[in-house]
Motif scaffolding. Structure first.
Motif: not given
Length: 428
Positions: A271-273, A291-299, A303-304
């Motif tokens: 996400i920071e990349w 963890r993929r669910l968390m990553a999706r929510e974070n993205a 804003g990515v």
């Protein structure tokens, strides 16, 4: 006897920018008069008042079918009508990816961004121009900073209300929202108000202008690496802020580059990349659904929304991925062969960064450093914390980091005899 090279053939496909009032340039009118076939949206074909005897074709559904249809028309005069500037979030770049650009002539009209900046008297060079047309509205979350001015294209008349909702939910409800409907046409109408109280109807064809104002509860994030850990939803297993900043600096995101985030977890590195570089892309690999669910929510929250998450692990999950410009290994480091499998796919000039917090992971990185070179560093961070009624230093787990990069003109070649210690080899 020498032959004279033949002159390149004239473009047979003309992209014509059209205004909301149906106007096209003089060159566009000439191209329409010559055309045998004219493509465009139903709205464009209805708006255009330039004389033409060409067959009129509405874009097919699905749209991808048009590429074969145009290829079959090669050499036949064809015109395409598009809103404003076809090269600015328009159809021009998509066509150039499928057809020979030498076959195309582009005749732009003023873009929606130019028209909106003119209406608002904004200096366009100081404005962020985005497109939410056909894209998740959450992409806006990556640009929410006080004082920023944004112009964005939209999908339809619902987008302005969705934008107002996002601004209100993120603490930017005091921002001014201006919706410019049908600019340049007989139905032009401009409405303005605050995001937190937005209730105005919008036409299906509109452009949104934002003047961002942060309220006291707004979470304001810079686009440089090193977001607070609290910016991410995570389960405790994530690359912490200080180490993340060093890691991103070593990965060195450049415009358009692709990152593999191996063992992506909550997605913080990927996400920071994507936030740090223009048009950067990232693929996150993680076999854990939660963890993929968390990553999706974070993205979405940061804003990515374009982060590509895969239910797989390395090295077995690497085979069908496009070659990367950079790789981060943050999980699964002890899987057999993972380092060499990743190195073998790096593009010339590519960078690989791997972090380890266990002795077993450190052993893998030490071996990689002995075989291939690069840099091996250790990061130790301590944060001040309460110790009873006083304050003391609480150390975080130290992180061993291996950084490796290929020359711009080189490819990775594994050393002969993996068990021997020698510098990495590069083939030109």
């Amino acid at each position: 006897m020498t032959s004279t090279p033949s002159a390149p053939s004239a473009p047979w496909l003309t992209l014509i920018g059209i205004g909301e009032d149906g106007s096209v340039s003089a060159a566009g009118r000439e191209a329409l008069a010559r055309a045998h076939v004219v493509y465009g949206g139903a709205r464009h074909l209805a708006l255009c008042d330039a004389p033409t005897s060409a067959e009129r074709r509405v874009w097919p559904s699905p749209f991808a079918g048009v590429y074969d249809a145009l290829a079959a028309l090669k050499g036949t005069p064809v015109a395409i009508l598009a809103t404003g500037d076809p090269q600015w979030y328009g159809i021009g770049s998509a066509l150039a990816a499928h057809l020979d650009p030498a076959d195309m002539l582009v005749l732009p009209s003023p873009s929606a961004f130019q028209l909106a900046a003119a209406r608002l008297h904004w200096p366009l060079q100081e404005v962020t121009c985005l497109s939410l047309h056909g894209r998740p509205v959450e992409m806006l979350n990556g640009f929410l900073q006080p004082g920023r001015r944004i112009l964005t294209l939209t999908s339809n008349g619902d987008t302005p209300a969705q934008v107002a909702h996002i601004l209100t939910q993120t603490g930017f409800g005091a921002s001014r929202l201006t919706v410019l409907n049908h600019m340049g046409g007989a139905e032009e109408r401009i409405g303005s108000g605050l995001a937190e109280s937005w209730d105005q109807p919008s036409a299906e064809f509109n452009t949104v202008a934002l003047e961002l104002i942060a309220q006291g509860d707004a979470a304001v994030f810079a686009r440089v690496p090193g977001l607070p850990d609290t910016a991410f939803r995570h389960d405790g297993k994530m690359t912490k802020r200080e180490v993340r900043a060093v890691t991103l600096a070593a990965l060195a995101p450049l415009p358009g580059d692709l990152l593999w985030d191996v063992g992506s977890g909550c997605g913080s590195i990927a996400i920071e990349w994507m936030r740090a570089g223009d048009s950067t892309r990232a693929i996150g690999l993680d076999p854990h659904a939660e963890r993929r669910l968390m990553a999706r929510e974070n993205a979405l929250a940061l804003g990515v929304p374009g982060l590509d998450l895969r239910d797989t692990a390395a090295p077995e999950g690497l085979q069908d991925l496009p070659d990367p410009d950079a790789i981060f290994i943050g999980g699964g480091l002890t899987a057999p062969g993972i380092v060499e499998a990743c190195l073998a796919r790096l593009k010339p000039g590519g960078r690989l960064v791997a972090n380890a917090v266990t002795l077993e992971g450190e052993a893998v990185l030490l071996g990689a450093h002995e075989r291939h070179g690069g840099e091996l560093i250790r990061l130790s961070v301590q944060r001040a914390d309460k110790v009873g009624g006083l304050t003391g230093w609480r150390p975080m787990m130290p992180v061993t980091q291996w950084q490796f990069s290929l020359p711009r003109g080189g490819h990775f070649s594994p050393p002969r005899g993996a068990q021997h210690s020698q510098p990495h080899e590069v083939s030109a």
